[in-house]
Design a protein around this motif. Structure first.
Motif, PDB file in Angstrom:
ATOM      1  N   GLN A   2      46.281  35.985  46.721  1.00 22.01           N
ATOM      2  CA  GLN A   2      46.213  35.449  48.090  1.00 22.01           C
ATOM      3  C   GLN A   2      44.761  35.524  48.556  1.00 22.01           C
ATOM      4  OE1 GLN A   2      48.746  38.160  47.581  1.00 22.01           O
ATOM      5  NE2 GLN A   2      49.804  36.393  46.702  1.00 22.01           N
ATOM      6  N   LEU A   3      44.325  34.472  49.221  1.00 21.93           N
ATOM      7  CA  LEU A   3      42.939  34.383  49.669  1.00 21.93           C
ATOM      8  C   LEU A   3      42.882  34.194  51.171  1.00 21.93           C
ATOM      9  CD1 LEU A   3      41.618  31.908  46.959  1.00 21.93           C
ATOM     10  CD2 LEU A   3      41.387  34.394  46.959  1.00 21.93           C
ATOM     11  N   GLN A   4      41.906  34.837  51.774  1.00 21.58           N
ATOM     12  CA  GLN A   4      41.678  34.660  53.205  1.00 21.58           C
ATOM     13  C   GLN A   4      40.188  34.438  53.413  1.00 21.58           C
ATOM     14  OE1 GLN A   4      42.943  37.893  55.718  1.00 21.58           O
ATOM     15  NE2 GLN A   4      42.577  36.742  57.589  1.00 21.58           N
ATOM     16  N   ALA A  22      38.354  37.013  51.037  1.00 23.26           N
ATOM     17  CA  ALA A  22      38.982  38.248  50.601  1.00 23.26           C
ATOM     18  C   ALA A  22      40.222  37.931  49.776  1.00 23.26           C
ATOM     19  CB  ALA A  22      39.348  39.098  51.802  1.00 23.26           C
ATOM     20  N   ALA A  23      40.316  38.537  48.608  1.00 25.94           N
ATOM     21  CA  ALA A  23      41.446  38.311  47.710  1.00 25.94           C
ATOM     22  C   ALA A  23      42.354  39.520  47.690  1.00 25.94           C
ATOM     23  CB  ALA A  23      40.945  38.007  46.309  1.00 25.94           C
ATOM     24  N   SER A  24      43.639  39.247  47.550  1.00 23.53           N
ATOM     25  CA  SER A  24      44.622  40.317  47.420  1.00 23.53           C
ATOM     26  C   SER A  24      45.698  39.867  46.435  1.00 23.53           C
ATOM     27  CB  SER A  24      45.227  40.668  48.778  1.00 23.53           C
ATOM     28  OG  SER A  24      45.863  39.546  49.343  1.00 23.53           O
ATOM     29  N   ALA A  78      34.445  37.472  47.849  1.00 23.86           N
ATOM     30  CA  ALA A  78      33.366  36.546  47.516  1.00 23.86           C
ATOM     31  C   ALA A  78      32.701  36.088  48.804  1.00 23.86           C
ATOM     32  CB  ALA A  78      33.900  35.363  46.736  1.00 23.86           C
ATOM     33  N   PHE A  79      31.458  35.647  48.671  1.00 25.50           N
ATOM     34  CA  PHE A  79      30.679  35.282  49.854  1.00 25.50           C
ATOM     35  C   PHE A  79      30.004  33.932  49.635  1.00 25.50           C
ATOM     36  CE2 PHE A  79      31.142  39.500  51.509  1.00 25.50           C
ATOM     37  CZ  PHE A  79      31.128  40.323  50.400  1.00 25.50           C
TER      38      PHE A  79
END
Length: 123
Positions: A2-4, A22-24, A78-79
């Motif tokens: 999941q990515l936000q 942000a990954a989860s 990641a940025f």
């Protein structure tokens, strides 16, 4: 996975923003991260991508020298550092992830997508 995506906002031309992704979930498998954007009335387009260990990256020509993609795997984040922003950079920015490629600019290669964050650059 999941990515936000977050970090968007309103900035004047020439300014900077840093987007985060942000990954989860299943982050134990190696995955490349890509950033895409979609401006009003236009198709979504590739912006930048980075490999799992960060040794490889790719950028679309219009952002080369202005944007920098990076990642911190310890934080599953990641940025996208965006400097020298232009009004034409205005778009909704999406982050995406793929287990299937080291690094790729192909939208269809990405299995997972975040919800998007709005970037608006005023002139």
């Amino acid at each position: 996975v999941q990515l936000q995506a977050f970090g968007g906002g309103l900035v004047q031309a020439g300014g900077s923003l840093r987007l985060s992704c942000a990954a989860s979930g299943r982050t134990d498998r190696n995955y490349a991260v890509g950033w895409f954007r979609q401006a009003p009335g236009k198709e979504r387009e590739f912006v930048a991508a980075i490999s799992w260990i960060g040794s490889m990256s790719d950028y679309t020509d219009s952002v080369k020298g202005r944007f920098t993609i990076s990642r911190d795997n310890a934080k599953n984040t990641a940025f996208l550092q965006m400097n020298g922003l232009k009004p034409e950079d205005t778009a909704v920015y999406y982050c995406a992830a793929t287990h299937d490629y080291t690094v790729t600019n192909m939208e269809k290669a990405y299995n997972y997508w975040g919800q998007g964050t709005q970037v608006t650059v005023s002139s």
